[in-house]
Design a protein around this motif. Structure first.
Motif, PDB file in Angstrom:
ATOM      1  N   TYR B 266       0.754  -1.310   0.063  1.00  0.00           N
ATOM      2  CA  TYR B 266       0.122   0.106   0.176  1.00  0.00           C
ATOM      3  C   TYR B 266       0.843   1.117  -0.118  1.00  0.00           C
ATOM      4  CZ  TYR B 266      -4.643  -2.337   1.090  1.00  0.00           C
ATOM      5  OH  TYR B 266      -5.610  -2.929   0.797  1.00  0.00           O
ATOM      6  N   LEU B 267       1.894   1.283   1.013  1.00  0.00           N
ATOM      7  CA  LEU B 267       2.704   2.545   0.881  1.00  0.00           C
ATOM      8  C   LEU B 267       3.164   2.483  -0.309  1.00  0.00           C
ATOM      9  CD1 LEU B 267       4.292   2.171   4.585  1.00  0.00           C
ATOM     10  CD2 LEU B 267       2.297   3.319   3.859  1.00  0.00           C
ATOM     11  N   LEU B 268       4.027   1.514  -1.031  1.00  0.00           N
ATOM     12  CA  LEU B 268       4.600   1.847  -2.230  1.00  0.00           C
ATOM     13  C   LEU B 268       3.648   2.274  -3.117  1.00  0.00           C
ATOM     14  CD1 LEU B 268       7.430   1.313  -3.733  1.00  0.00           C
ATOM     15  CD2 LEU B 268       6.882  -1.040  -4.036  1.00  0.00           C
ATOM     16  N   ASN B 269       2.517   1.648  -3.242  1.00  0.00           N
ATOM     17  CA  ASN B 269       1.640   2.098  -4.258  1.00  0.00           C
ATOM     18  C   ASN B 269       1.426   3.520  -4.209  1.00  0.00           C
ATOM     19  OD1 ASN B 269      -0.182   1.523  -6.547  1.00  0.00           O
ATOM     20  ND2 ASN B 269      -1.798   1.078  -5.432  1.00  0.00           N
ATOM     21  N   SER B 270       1.087   3.987  -3.070  1.00  0.00           N
ATOM     22  CA  SER B 270       0.561   5.524  -2.881  1.00  0.00           C
ATOM     23  C   SER B 270       1.943   6.375  -2.997  1.00  0.00           C
ATOM     24  CB  SER B 270       0.160   5.645  -1.357  1.00  0.00           C
ATOM     25  OG  SER B 270       0.946   4.985  -0.455  1.00  0.00           O
ATOM     26  N   PHE B 271       3.088   5.883  -2.727  1.00  0.00           N
ATOM     27  CA  PHE B 271       4.306   6.610  -3.099  1.00  0.00           C
ATOM     28  C   PHE B 271       4.686   6.626  -4.589  1.00  0.00           C
ATOM     29  CE2 PHE B 271       8.922   6.642  -4.035  1.00  0.00           C
ATOM     30  CZ  PHE B 271       9.171   7.875  -3.543  1.00  0.00           C
ATOM     31  N   LEU B 272       4.190   5.821  -5.267  1.00  0.00           N
ATOM     32  CA  LEU B 272       4.394   5.827  -6.729  1.00  0.00           C
ATOM     33  C   LEU B 272       3.265   6.855  -7.349  1.00  0.00           C
ATOM     34  CD1 LEU B 272       5.227   2.233  -7.663  1.00  0.00           C
ATOM     35  CD2 LEU B 272       6.746   4.057  -7.720  1.00  0.00           C
ATOM     36  N   MET B 273       1.951   6.548  -6.906  1.00  0.00           N
ATOM     37  CA  MET B 273       1.251   7.882  -7.086  1.00  0.00           C
ATOM     38  C   MET B 273       1.352   9.239  -6.816  1.00  0.00           C
ATOM     39  SD  MET B 273      -1.677   7.511  -9.019  1.00  0.00           S
ATOM     40  CE  MET B 273      -2.090   9.097  -9.325  1.00  0.00           C
ATOM     41  N   THR B 274       2.225   9.280  -5.773  1.00  0.00           N
ATOM     42  CA  THR B 274       2.651  10.693  -5.393  1.00  0.00           C
ATOM     43  C   THR B 274       3.531  10.999  -6.228  1.00  0.00           C
ATOM     44  OG1 THR B 274       2.417   9.945  -3.077  1.00  0.00           O
ATOM     45  CG2 THR B 274       3.732  11.871  -3.569  1.00  0.00           C
ATOM     46  N   LEU B 275       4.258  10.161  -6.937  1.00  0.00           N
ATOM     47  CA  LEU B 275       5.385  10.694  -8.202  1.00  0.00           C
ATOM     48  C   LEU B 275       4.678  11.266  -9.169  1.00  0.00           C
ATOM     49  CD1 LEU B 275       8.314   7.904  -7.601  1.00  0.00           C
ATOM     50  CD2 LEU B 275       8.211  10.373  -6.625  1.00  0.00           C
ATOM     51  N   THR B 357       3.964  -5.009 -12.327  1.00  0.00           N
ATOM     52  CA  THR B 357       3.636  -4.320 -13.763  1.00  0.00           C
ATOM     53  C   THR B 357       2.866  -3.007 -13.611  1.00  0.00           C
ATOM     54  OG1 THR B 357       3.120  -6.330 -14.751  1.00  0.00           O
ATOM     55  CG2 THR B 357       2.292  -4.400 -15.879  1.00  0.00           C
ATOM     56  N   CYS B 358       1.926  -2.911 -12.399  1.00  0.00           N
ATOM     57  CA  CYS B 358       1.113  -1.926 -12.132  1.00  0.00           C
ATOM     58  C   CYS B 358       2.063  -0.575 -11.525  1.00  0.00           C
ATOM     59  CB  CYS B 358       0.160  -2.155 -11.037  1.00  0.00           C
ATOM     60  SG  CYS B 358      -1.424  -2.876 -11.616  1.00  0.00           S
ATOM     61  N   TYR B 359       2.952  -1.055 -10.516  1.00  0.00           N
ATOM     62  CA  TYR B 359       4.053  -0.228 -10.066  1.00  0.00           C
ATOM     63  C   TYR B 359       4.948   0.334 -11.047  1.00  0.00           C
ATOM     64  CZ  TYR B 359       2.870  -1.946  -5.524  1.00  0.00           C
ATOM     65  OH  TYR B 359       2.357  -2.229  -4.107  1.00  0.00           O
ATOM     66  N   GLY B 360       5.456  -0.662 -12.188  1.00  0.00           N
ATOM     67  CA  GLY B 360       6.219  -0.216 -12.986  1.00  0.00           C
ATOM     68  C   GLY B 360       5.741   0.806 -14.016  1.00  0.00           C
ATOM     69  N   LEU B 361       4.089   0.619 -14.509  1.00  0.00           N
ATOM     70  CA  LEU B 361       3.607   1.399 -15.209  1.00  0.00           C
ATOM     71  C   LEU B 361       3.610   2.793 -14.535  1.00  0.00           C
ATOM     72  CD1 LEU B 361       1.201  -1.054 -16.890  1.00  0.00           C
ATOM     73  CD2 LEU B 361       2.759   0.397 -18.095  1.00  0.00           C
ATOM     74  N   GLN B 362       3.343   2.775 -13.398  1.00  0.00           N
ATOM     75  CA  GLN B 362       3.205   4.154 -12.648  1.00  0.00           C
ATOM     76  C   GLN B 362       4.471   4.840 -12.902  1.00  0.00           C
ATOM     77  OE1 GLN B 362       0.726   4.510  -8.923  1.00  0.00           O
ATOM     78  NE2 GLN B 362       0.751   2.163  -9.096  1.00  0.00           N
ATOM     79  N   ILE B 363       5.719   4.188 -12.523  1.00  0.00           N
ATOM     80  CA  ILE B 363       7.045   4.942 -12.592  1.00  0.00           C
ATOM     81  C   ILE B 363       7.105   5.362 -13.988  1.00  0.00           C
ATOM     82  CG2 ILE B 363       9.500   4.573 -12.480  1.00  0.00           C
ATOM     83  CD1 ILE B 363       8.910   2.421 -10.312  1.00  0.00           C
TER      84      ILE B 363
END
Lengths: 314, 383
Positions: B266-275, B357-363
């Motif tokens: 959760y923390l990583l996902n929201s962090f990537l969304m912050t980026l 994949t979701c994380y990578g795509l956000q980056i």
């Protein structure tokens, strides 16, 4: 005391594609001067200042400030320069004090010293009662004073003021001009550009007239006035003058230009004694009735007009 | 660090707007909590007001009426179509069943159907239809196998009283229900995009003022240093907003959230969304020229992306076309990851790959948006 050149500009050339903005511009400004830069719109004043501040790259020439070549990385030189832009360059979101402190912080790191300098700048520009206000709440005059405070807060040796009194009420304008003279008295060298000829005449110790990117004339006000033909302008209100009479006036000694429009006779003469008496005697001889009579010495405007062939605001 | 301090001073001027958005965010979270109330797994059978007009009066008809009476409230009505239609129009009844004479031969052994009056296309009509079919089929099967009609009817009525024990598969450690903090994380992109875009745009417009810029370029701080301080300001504000948004689920759901095995995800996902939100704010800040239009642009971007990407509604509710389009938006991949986290505690290899994949795509989205913003910024400087 021998004066030293604080700024030396030699053969400065700046082109914008086919347009030559600066055409072998040469300038020397001495320490302790209030140096006026006069020129119509598009004459190259702002381009020259931008090159001087290393904000613009130029094609040719050299700029030396305090004896060192000026480059974008000349931070020791920049530390000694204060800039007051034509437009008010402050942050709308900060208060008056925060703005002055911010721009001071770009030069001075020491917090205590900065606080002292900010207080001095506020006192100098008379903004004590407005320190907590945001710029949009200030009047035009106060805004200009804030703009100046932000430019001079770090007590620079050289201050560049680019039309600092545009759209300012007469009271604030006088205050600003007094401030500039005071800054000069405190030891700063000033470069001042303005459209207002009377301001330049009032405060500048030396003036350069610039047009088409190069300097046409440089000198004190008196020196500039001596460069032109006009020594005196006589204006007379008179009714129905005929061409024969005007021709007679043209033949009077020292007269080089006569015009008669809307019942006003304007005679421009070279510098000589008794010009006015001679003209009035002639009119009396010809039994011409006249109303008000004025005799004016040449102004900077006459100098500008004669040298550039156009009004400053053209 | 003068530029950095100035950056933070301007940020503080927008603090009221940040608080406003946080209040909105908290209100949504509290509302969701109230609505679900932690009893999402409880099930209550729907009971309707229905009318049964018995023209037959036989054993099967009475049995059918008794059977339906177990589930619904039976309303006595005269055998008059206009009365039935009136009552149904005013929703005093939702279904009217007419049991014709000789129902046993016509409908149980023959091909006849029971005439009904119901709200066309309604779920209540479909529901009662199914119950009648179930009863008739059960009785038909039993009588066909030799059980007497009365016993068959009684048996069907008795068996309907049996209750089945239902247990949801607990895939996520929350009894199969979506944890409440997952709802909070579902709405988080809206808050991150709104707050960061608003505050950063105001700051960027202030720093992009040509006259201010020129004055700063005349100073003793090199341009690279100034840019670094501005980036540091961006990072600080981003970290602060991320911190506040992360703190809120801890404050609201405490141990439940802290003990969630997916907490780091959760923390990583929201962090990537912050980026992503930061790069988006940089792009909007580069494009927008005046403060007056910030509000409009940010609303369009934040609300538009939220509606399209399943921030305000669950992803499964979105149409196929919308979902296809949403794949080109970063918030969609945030929501896909969030849905995975909400519904699972342990991940299969395929689920893990989907998550990464979701994380990578956000980056990639963050990098692409930032790249576009930098190109526009450079172009506008040289134009």
């Amino acid at each position: 005391m021998q004066s030293t050149n604080i700024i030396q500009i030699e053969n400065l050339v700046k082109r914008y594609q086919n347009l030559v903005a600066l055409d072998h511009l040469n300038l020397e400004i001495q320490e302790g001067e209030i140096f006026g830069l006069l020129g119509p719109n598009g004459s190259g004043k702002t381009t020259a200042i931008n090159c001087l501040l290393a904000l613009l790259k130029y094609d040719k020439g050299t700029i030396t400030i305090f004896g060192e070549p000026m480059t974008p990385g000349s931070y020791d030189i920049k530390r000694q320069i204060g800039v007051v832009m034509q437009n008010v360059a402050v942050f709308e979101q900060m208060t008056v004090r925060e703005n002055i402190d911010y721009f001071c912080g770009l030069y001075i790191r020491d917090k205590e010293k900065r606080r002292q300098l900010v207080d001095e700048a506020i006192a100098f520009t008379g903004l004590e009662d407005f320190t907590k206000m945001r710029p949009k709440k200030l009047s035009g005059g106060l805004l200009r004073r804030l703009n100046i405070a932000c430019g001079i807060v770090h007590k620079p040796r050289l201050i560049i003021l680019d039309e600092p009194t545009v759209a300012v009420d007469p009271q604030s304008r006088n205050k600003i001009l007094e401030g500039i003279v005071e800054l000069n008295r405190q030891g700063s060298t000033i470069i001042y550009t303005s459209h207002y000829m009377e301001e330049v005449e009032q405060i500048c110790t030396r003036i350069a007239i610039i047009d088409h990117g190069h300097v046409l004339a440089t000198g004190t006000t008196e020196e500039l006035k001596q460069m032109i033909k006009t020594g005196e302008t006589i204006t007379i209100e008179a009714i129905a003058l005929d061409e024969e009479l005007l021709s007679g006036i043209r033949n009077l000694p020292h007269v080089f230009d006569v015009s008669y429009e809307e019942q006003t006779l304007k005679i421009r003469l070279g510098a000589a004694r008794h010009n006015l008496v001679r003209v009035l005697n002639y009119l009396q001889e010809k039994d011409v009735r006249f109303g008000r009579v004025f005799s004016e010495l040449p102004t900077l405007n006459d100098v500008f007009l004669e040298i550039t062939g156009k009004e400053l605001r053209d | 660090m003068t530029v950095y301090r100035g950056f933070l001073t301007i940020t503080r001027r927008n603090i009221r707007m940040v608080i406003l958005y946080l209040i909105i965010f908290l209100s949504i979270a509290v509302m969701v909590q109230k609505m679900t109330g932690g009893n999402a797994a409880e099930f209550e059978q729907v009971s309707l007001h229905i009318a049964v007009i018995d023209q037959d009066g036989g054993e099967l008809a009475r049995g059918l009426a008794d059977y339906l009476g177990q589930y619904h409230t039976l309303v006595d009505l005269p055998d008059d179509p206009s009365v039935i239609q009136d009552r149904m129009f005013y929703r005093e009844i939702y279904y009217a069943l007419t049991i014709p004479g000789d129902v046993e031969n016509r409908c149980l052994y023959g091909d006849g159907t029971l005439p009904v009056t119901k709200v066309p296309g309604s779920s209540s009509g479909f529901y009662v239809d199914q119950q009648i079919d179930t009863f008739m089929n059960a009785v038909r099967v039993m009588t066909a196998s030799g059980i007497p009609l009365s016993d068959a009817i009684q048996s069907v009525i008795d068996s309907s009283a049996d209750k089945a024990e239902v247990t949801l598969i607990d895939k996520n450690g929350f009894g199969g229900e979506q944890p409440l903090h997952a709802f909070m994380y579902q709405y988080m992109p809206y808050i991150l995009i709104s707050i960061l875009c608003y505050s950063m745009c105001y700051i960027m417009i202030a720093f992009r003022n040509q006259d201010v810029k020129r004055r700063m370029m005349c100073s003793t701080i090199p341009a690279r240093n100034q840019n670094f301080q501005i980036i540091l300001g961006f990072a600080t504000v981003g970290a602060a907003v991320y911190g506040i948004c992360t703190l809120m689920p801890f404050l609201m759901y405490g141990k439940t959230f802290a003990n969630d095995p997916n907490l780091p995800y959760y923390l990583l996902n929201s962090f990537l969304m912050t980026l992503v939100a930061l790069s988006l704010s940089f792009l909007i800040g580069t494009l927008v020229r005046s403060e007056e239009v910030i509000s409009a642009v940010v609303n369009v971007v934040s609300l538009g992306m939220s509606f399209l990407c399943g921030v305000f509604v669950d992803l499964e509710i979105l149409g196929k076309g919308v979902r296809t389009f949403a794949q080109f938006l970063p918030a969609y991949w945030y929501e896909v990851a969030n849905e995975l986290l909400a519904n699972n505690s342990g991940f299969s290899h395929a689920q893990q790959m989907s998550l990464y994949t979701c994380y990578g795509l956000q980056i990639l989205f963050a990098a692409a948006i930032l790249g576009v913003a930098l190109v526009i910024s450079r172009f506008s400087q040289t134009a």
